[in-house]
Design a protein around this motif. Structure first.
Motif, mmCIF file in Angstrom:
data_model
loop_
_atom_site.group_PDB
_atom_site.id
_atom_site.type_symbol
_atom_site.label_atom_id
_atom_site.label_comp_id
_atom_site.label_asym_id
_atom_site.label_seq_id
_atom_site.Cartn_x
_atom_site.Cartn_y
_atom_site.Cartn_z
ATOM 1 N N PHE A 163 0.823 -1.184 0.000
ATOM 2 C CA PHE A 163 0.000 0.000 0.000
ATOM 3 C C PHE A 163 0.871 1.253 0.000
ATOM 4 O O PHE A 163 0.616 2.195 -0.740
ATOM 5 C CB PHE A 163 -0.946 -0.029 1.200
ATOM 6 N N GLN A 164 1.904 1.245 0.833
ATOM 7 C CA GLN A 164 2.795 2.407 0.915
ATOM 8 C C GLN A 164 3.449 2.694 -0.430
ATOM 9 O O GLN A 164 3.465 3.840 -0.885
ATOM 10 C CB GLN A 164 3.871 2.183 1.970
ATOM 11 N N ASP A 165 3.988 1.674 -1.068
ATOM 12 C CA ASP A 165 4.641 1.875 -2.371
ATOM 13 C C ASP A 165 3.656 2.402 -3.406
ATOM 14 O O ASP A 165 3.971 3.309 -4.171
ATOM 15 C CB ASP A 165 5.263 0.565 -2.863
ATOM 16 N N GLY A 166 2.467 1.842 -3.433
ATOM 17 C CA GLY A 166 1.452 2.278 -4.384
ATOM 18 C C GLY A 166 1.033 3.718 -4.139
ATOM 19 O O GLY A 166 0.945 4.515 -5.070
ATOM 20 N N LEU A 167 0.805 4.047 -2.882
ATOM 21 C CA LEU A 167 0.392 5.402 -2.539
ATOM 22 C C LEU A 167 1.464 6.421 -2.924
ATOM 23 O O LEU A 167 1.177 7.441 -3.537
ATOM 24 C CB LEU A 167 0.093 5.477 -1.041
ATOM 25 N N HIS A 168 2.713 6.109 -2.603
ATOM 26 C CA HIS A 168 3.799 7.032 -2.911
ATOM 27 C C HIS A 168 4.123 7.090 -4.406
ATOM 28 O O HIS A 168 4.819 8.001 -4.844
ATOM 29 C CB HIS A 168 5.039 6.700 -2.070
ATOM 30 N N SER A 169 3.583 6.153 -5.178
ATOM 31 C CA SER A 169 3.779 6.219 -6.631
ATOM 32 C C SER A 169 2.983 7.368 -7.248
ATOM 33 O O SER A 169 3.225 7.745 -8.392
ATOM 34 C CB SER A 169 3.384 4.890 -7.293
ATOM 35 N N LEU A 170 2.060 7.947 -6.490
ATOM 36 C CA LEU A 170 1.250 9.061 -6.988
ATOM 37 C C LEU A 170 1.991 10.393 -6.910
ATOM 38 O O LEU A 170 1.486 11.405 -7.394
ATOM 39 C CB LEU A 170 -0.054 9.160 -6.181
ATOM 40 N N LYS A 171 3.186 10.394 -6.333
ATOM 41 C CA LYS A 171 3.912 11.657 -6.132
ATOM 42 C C LYS A 171 4.336 12.321 -7.443
ATOM 43 O O LYS A 171 4.663 13.498 -7.447
ATOM 44 C CB LYS A 171 5.119 11.450 -5.223
ATOM 45 N N CYS A 230 -0.313 17.860 -9.088
ATOM 46 C CA CYS A 230 -1.054 18.524 -8.015
ATOM 47 C C CYS A 230 -0.866 17.872 -6.648
ATOM 48 O O CYS A 230 -1.423 18.354 -5.659
ATOM 49 C CB CYS A 230 -2.537 18.597 -8.360
ATOM 50 N N VAL A 231 -0.105 16.803 -6.568
ATOM 51 C CA VAL A 231 0.112 16.127 -5.289
ATOM 52 C C VAL A 231 1.242 16.832 -4.541
ATOM 53 O O VAL A 231 2.381 16.849 -4.986
ATOM 54 C CB VAL A 231 0.430 14.625 -5.503
ATOM 55 N N ASP A 232 0.887 17.446 -3.405
ATOM 56 C CA ASP A 232 1.871 18.179 -2.607
ATOM 57 C C ASP A 232 2.659 17.257 -1.676
ATOM 58 O O ASP A 232 3.864 17.386 -1.548
ATOM 59 C CB ASP A 232 1.200 19.264 -1.768
ATOM 60 N N SER A 233 1.958 16.363 -1.001
ATOM 61 C CA SER A 233 2.646 15.432 -0.101
ATOM 62 C C SER A 233 1.804 14.182 0.096
ATOM 63 O O SER A 233 0.589 14.186 -0.126
ATOM 64 C CB SER A 233 2.948 16.098 1.252
ATOM 65 N N ILE A 234 2.488 13.123 0.516
ATOM 66 C CA ILE A 234 1.845 11.830 0.758
ATOM 67 C C ILE A 234 2.394 11.287 2.063
ATOM 68 O O ILE A 234 3.593 11.367 2.330
ATOM 69 C CB ILE A 234 2.154 10.834 -0.390
ATOM 70 N N ARG A 235 1.529 10.724 2.877
ATOM 71 C CA ARG A 235 1.966 10.098 4.115
ATOM 72 C C ARG A 235 1.077 8.898 4.395
ATOM 73 O O ARG A 235 -0.053 8.832 3.930
ATOM 74 C CB ARG A 235 1.922 11.092 5.265
ATOM 75 N N ASN A 236 1.610 7.967 5.139
ATOM 76 C CA ASN A 236 0.792 6.818 5.503
ATOM 77 C C ASN A 236 1.347 6.146 6.757
ATOM 78 O O ASN A 236 2.500 6.341 7.140
ATOM 79 C CB ASN A 236 0.692 5.814 4.351
ATOM 80 N N TYR A 237 0.478 5.393 7.360
ATOM 81 C CA TYR A 237 0.831 4.577 8.509
ATOM 82 C C TYR A 237 0.032 3.295 8.369
ATOM 83 O O TYR A 237 -1.204 3.321 8.458
ATOM 84 C CB TYR A 237 0.487 5.302 9.815
ATOM 85 N N GLY A 238 0.712 2.203 8.080
ATOM 86 C CA GLY A 238 -0.002 0.949 7.844
ATOM 87 C C GLY A 238 -0.940 1.082 6.662
ATOM 88 O O GLY A 238 -0.544 1.522 5.589
ATOM 89 N N LEU A 239 -2.204 0.738 6.869
ATOM 90 C CA LEU A 239 -3.197 0.816 5.797
ATOM 91 C C LEU A 239 -4.041 2.089 5.877
ATOM 92 O O LEU A 239 -5.221 2.095 5.535
ATOM 93 C CB LEU A 239 -4.109 -0.413 5.821
ATOM 94 N N LEU A 240 -3.419 3.173 6.327
ATOM 95 C CA LEU A 240 -4.075 4.477 6.342
ATOM 96 C C LEU A 240 -3.178 5.457 5.619
ATOM 97 O O LEU A 240 -1.980 5.542 5.903
ATOM 98 C CB LEU A 240 -4.307 4.948 7.782
ATOM 99 N N GLY A 241 -3.728 6.164 4.633
ATOM 100 C CA GLY A 241 -2.911 7.082 3.852
ATOM 101 C C GLY A 241 -3.559 8.443 3.698
ATOM 102 O O GLY A 241 -4.781 8.584 3.770
ATOM 103 N N GLY A 242 -2.703 9.434 3.500
ATOM 104 C CA GLY A 242 -3.167 10.792 3.257
ATOM 105 C C GLY A 242 -2.424 11.384 2.075
ATOM 106 O O GLY A 242 -1.218 11.192 1.931
ATOM 107 N N VAL A 243 -3.157 12.072 1.220
ATOM 108 C CA VAL A 243 -2.574 12.724 0.051
ATOM 109 C C VAL A 243 -3.044 14.179 0.063
ATOM 110 O O VAL A 243 -4.251 14.437 0.099
ATOM 111 C CB VAL A 243 -3.035 12.037 -1.262
ATOM 112 N N ASP A 244 -2.100 15.108 0.076
ATOM 113 C CA ASP A 244 -2.431 16.532 0.015
ATOM 114 C C ASP A 244 -2.429 16.994 -1.432
ATOM 115 O O ASP A 244 -1.469 16.765 -2.167
ATOM 116 C CB ASP A 244 -1.428 17.363 0.809
#
Length: 89
Positions: free
Chosen positions: A1-9, A13-27
């Protein structure tokens, strides 16, 4: 999940990405006024088939705890499609 989420960087328009386990945030970069871009990305992602939670211009995503890599890949691909559609609008 982390790798996939951070692939959106790579999306503009993506300012930042963070996650903890299976919870993610994209600004998402603000557009016109606070929350407008986040809500637009939420609508585009929903149209693409994934439901996220917008909180202002921050997007919260949490896949089901019972999921496989293919499910996570599908979620990330649908988020990419929704964010890309937002960029074109």
């Amino acid at each position: 999940f982390q790798d996939g989420l951070h692939s959106l960087k790579d999306l503009e328009c993506v300012d930042s990405i963070r996650n903890y386990g299976l919870l993610g945030g994209v600004d998402i970069s603000m557009r016109d006024k606070p929350g407008k871009a986040g809500f637009n990305v939420y609508k585009k992602c929903y149209d693409a088939g994934v439901n996220i939670k917008p909180t202002g211009d921050a997007l919260i995503i949490a896949p089901p705890f019972v999921c496989e890599k293919k499910d996570i890949d599908e979620i990330i691909e649908k988020m990419r499609k929704g964010i890309t559609t937002h960029l074109k609008s």
